[in-house]
Design an enzyme around this catalytic site. Structure first.
Site, short mmCIF file in Angstrom:
data_model
loop_
_atom_site.label_atom_id
_atom_site.label_comp_id
_atom_site.label_asym_id
_atom_site.label_seq_id
_atom_site.Cartn_x
_atom_site.Cartn_y
_atom_site.Cartn_z
N GLY A 8 0.83 -1.21 0.00
CA GLY A 8 0.00 0.00 0.00
C GLY A 8 0.86 1.25 0.00
N ILE A 9 1.98 1.20 -0.72
CA ILE A 9 2.95 2.32 -0.71
C ILE A 9 2.40 3.56 -1.43
CG2 ILE A 9 4.18 1.76 -2.88
CD1 ILE A 9 6.81 2.35 -1.26
N GLY A 11 -0.40 5.00 -0.96
CA GLY A 11 -1.29 5.81 -0.11
C GLY A 11 -0.55 6.88 0.69
N LEU A 80 -0.01 -1.65 4.96
CA LEU A 80 -0.84 -0.44 4.99
C LEU A 80 -1.93 -0.50 3.93
CD1 LEU A 80 2.07 2.19 5.16
CD2 LEU A 80 1.06 0.86 7.01
N ALA A 81 -2.03 -1.63 3.24
CA ALA A 81 -2.96 -1.71 2.11
C ALA A 81 -4.36 -2.13 2.56
CB ALA A 81 -2.43 -2.70 1.08
N SER A 84 -9.62 1.81 2.84
CA SER A 84 -9.31 2.55 4.07
C SER A 84 -10.35 3.60 4.47
CB SER A 84 -7.95 3.23 3.91
OG SER A 84 -8.04 4.27 2.94
N SER A 125 -6.59 0.19 13.56
CA SER A 125 -7.31 1.47 13.55
C SER A 125 -8.07 1.71 14.85
CB SER A 125 -8.30 1.48 12.39
OG SER A 125 -9.20 2.56 12.54
N GLU A 127 -10.76 3.05 14.97
CA GLU A 127 -12.18 2.82 14.70
C GLU A 127 -12.66 1.57 15.44
OE1 GLU A 127 -14.50 4.59 12.76
OE2 GLU A 127 -13.00 6.18 12.62
N TYR A 149 -15.73 -1.26 8.15
CA TYR A 149 -14.28 -1.02 8.19
C TYR A 149 -13.71 -1.41 9.56
CZ TYR A 149 -9.95 1.77 8.59
OH TYR A 149 -8.67 2.18 8.80
N HIS A 179 -5.00 10.37 11.25
CA HIS A 179 -3.84 11.24 11.02
C HIS A 179 -3.93 11.79 9.60
CE1 HIS A 179 -2.86 6.97 10.73
NE2 HIS A 179 -2.18 7.26 9.64
N ARG A 184 -3.68 13.39 1.97
CA ARG A 184 -5.00 12.79 2.15
C ARG A 184 -5.86 13.04 0.91
NH1 ARG A 184 -7.07 9.06 5.81
NH2 ARG A 184 -7.61 10.01 7.79
P1 NAP Z 1 -4.72 5.12 1.79
O1 NAP Z 1 -4.09 6.43 1.47
O2 NAP Z 1 -6.13 4.88 1.39
O3 NAP Z 1 -3.79 3.97 1.19
C1 NAP Z 1 -4.15 2.62 1.26
C2 NAP Z 1 -3.59 1.87 0.07
O4 NAP Z 1 -4.22 0.59 0.03
C3 NAP Z 1 -3.95 2.54 -1.24
O5 NAP Z 1 -2.89 3.35 -1.67
C4 NAP Z 1 -4.22 1.40 -2.21
O6 NAP Z 1 -3.10 1.07 -2.98
C5 NAP Z 1 -4.53 0.24 -1.30
N1 NAP Z 1 -5.97 -0.06 -1.40
C6 NAP Z 1 -7.01 0.80 -1.44
N2 NAP Z 1 -8.18 0.14 -1.56
C7 NAP Z 1 -7.84 -1.17 -1.60
C8 NAP Z 1 -8.58 -2.36 -1.72
N3 NAP Z 1 -9.91 -2.33 -1.83
N4 NAP Z 1 -7.92 -3.52 -1.74
C9 NAP Z 1 -6.57 -3.56 -1.61
N5 NAP Z 1 -5.81 -2.45 -1.50
C10 NAP Z 1 -6.44 -1.28 -1.49
O7 NAP Z 1 -4.61 4.86 3.37
P2 NAP Z 1 -3.67 5.57 4.45
O8 NAP Z 1 -4.38 6.77 4.98
O9 NAP Z 1 -2.29 5.70 3.93
O10 NAP Z 1 -3.68 4.49 5.61
C11 NAP Z 1 -2.79 3.38 5.59
C12 NAP Z 1 -3.40 2.25 6.41
O11 NAP Z 1 -3.62 2.70 7.74
C13 NAP Z 1 -4.74 1.76 5.89
O12 NAP Z 1 -4.82 0.37 6.12
C14 NAP Z 1 -5.75 2.49 6.75
O13 NAP Z 1 -6.96 1.77 6.85
C15 NAP Z 1 -4.99 2.53 8.07
N6 NAP Z 1 -5.33 3.64 8.95
C16 NAP Z 1 -5.30 4.91 8.48
C17 NAP Z 1 -5.61 5.95 9.35
C18 NAP Z 1 -5.57 7.38 8.87
O14 NAP Z 1 -6.06 8.26 9.59
N7 NAP Z 1 -4.96 7.67 7.73
C19 NAP Z 1 -5.93 5.70 10.69
C20 NAP Z 1 -5.91 4.39 11.13
C21 NAP Z 1 -5.60 3.37 10.26
P3 NAP Z 1 -3.21 0.68 -4.55
O15 NAP Z 1 -4.41 1.40 -5.11
O16 NAP Z 1 -1.92 1.21 -5.09
O17 NAP Z 1 -3.33 -0.79 -4.61
#
Ligand code: NAP
Length: 314
Positions: A8-9, A11, A80-81, A84, A125, A127, A149, A179, A184
């Site tokens: 998930g690089i 994101g 991280l994939a 989300s 998370s 959540e 989720y 975060h 974002r």
């Molecule tokens: P993000 O920007 O949405 O990135 C997640 C990556 O996962 C995407 O770049 C995508 O990569 C891949 N992805 C998206 N939908 C997918 C699907 N249906 N199946 C498989 N891969 C998928 O998320 P982030 O904000 O960087 O967060 C990273 C991780 O931390 C996630 O797991 C998120 O749930 C978790 N998290 C985030 C937060 C926050 O506030 N940001 C808080 C708690 C937990 P490709 O499209 O390149 O495959």
């Protein structure tokens, strides 16, 4: 030289983590569902697009996961994939569950199968806690998930805990509260607000339509949250950690801060649409990062008001 694989690089967190690990001298590899098609614009934005090796990997396909792990032979894997977005998870519950729960399980199984001394970080998370009310959630707070989720993240959390206990994998979950950063996407309400406030300041006549703005969240700054991920994998023992600021603010306060920074009164530009309310939502989410402070030496430096300023000025 250590080698890290970031699933998930593409994101927000993936890009910041890649930058951090490169600065520490790691060889950084990353995966996307289709590395040929993905633009990796977050990596480009951070100026590191050419410094990472990119692979295609579909987490729900065990063969694909195994092949990439075999090829890269990483010392550390950061998962991280997955889908989300909490909001989208109500529309795509099966995709959400499979990408998060089956995806995490495939990674754990592949690591176990390869018998390699890989250290594994899983993106948990806040959540999972549901409503924390007045009590900040810590590592001992029971889960009470309120969205597909959150249910998926809770499942993945227990999978990690089980593989750690049953097969002695070095596997841990970071239970991260929200975060934010300029990376974002606008699908998330924080960036939706920032982007609209910037356009309105530039002369746009649009109205910003939002759902429930009374909800309270513990918002942190993404670049420092990825440091906590890295620190978790440098410990002697694998453990789970809550990562949060310890302070919560309402979404209304977030909106007010964004519009105030461009000398606007938010009430002139925002309307509430109850059809945007979620079927179930968390009224207040706040974390207690005390364990991370003591054990990882990690503490959030930025709170919501500064985060809004940094997002508005990007
Ligand atoms: P993000 O920007 O949405 O990135 C997640 C990556 O996962 C995407 O770049 C995508 O990569 C891949 N992805 C998206 N939908 C997918 C699907 N249906 N199946 C498989 N891969 C998928 O998320 P982030 O904000 O960087 O967060 C990273 C991780 O931390 C996630 O797991 C998120 O749930 C978790 N998290 C985030 C937060 C926050 O506030 N940001 C808080 C708690 C937990 P490709 O499209 O390149 O495959």
């Amino acid at each position: 030289m250590k080698k890290a694989l970031i699933c998930g690089i593409s994101g927000q967190d993936g890009a910041y983590l890649a930058k951090l690990l490169l600065s520490k001298g790691y060889i950084v590899c990353g995966t996307s569902r289709d590395a040929q098609v993905s633009s990796f614009r977050n990596l480009a934005r951070l100026g590191i697009r050419d410094q990472v090796k990119l692979e295609s990997m579909v987490l729900t396909d065990f063969r694909s996961v195994l092949q990439v792990l075999r090829k890269i032979q990483p010392d550390e894997v950061y998962n991280l994939a997955g889908q989300s977005s909490v909001g989208l998870s109500f529309e795509q519950p099966v995709e959400t569950l499979e990408s998060i729960a089956t995806g995490t399980l495939n990674l754990l199984e592949a690591i176990r199968f390869l018998e390699a001394p890989i250290r594994f970080y899983n993106a948990g998370s806040s959540e999972c806690f549901g409503d924390t009310g007045n009590e900040a959630a810590d590592e001992n707070t029971p889960f009470s998930p309120r969205s597909p989720y959150a249910v998926a993240k809770a499942t993945a959390f227990w999978q990690v805990a089980n593989y750690r206990e049953a097969y002695h994998l070095f596997a841990c979950s970071g239970i991260l509260f929200n975060h934010e950063s300029p990376l974002r996407p606008e699908r998330f309400v924080t960036q939706k607000i920032i982007a609209a406030a910037k356009r309105i300041a530039a002369g746009s006549q649009e109205t910003l339509v939002l759902g429930n703005i009374a909800v309270k969240r513990d918002w942190g700054w993404a670049p420092e949250y990825v440091e906590a991920m890295y620190l978790m994998l440098q410990q002697e023992q694998p453990e789970d950690f809550v990562i949060a600021t310890g302070h919560s603010y309402s979404l209304e306060q977030f909106i007010e801060a964004a519009f105030a920074s461009v000398q606007r009164n938010w009430q002139n530009h925002v309307v509430i649409d109850k059809s945007l309310y979620r079927p179930t939502d968390i009224q207040e989410g706040r974390g207690n990062p005390a364990k991370a402070k003591v054990r990882l030496g990690w503490q959030a430096q930025y709170l919501m008001p500064e985060i809004v300023q940094m997002m508005m000025s990007e």
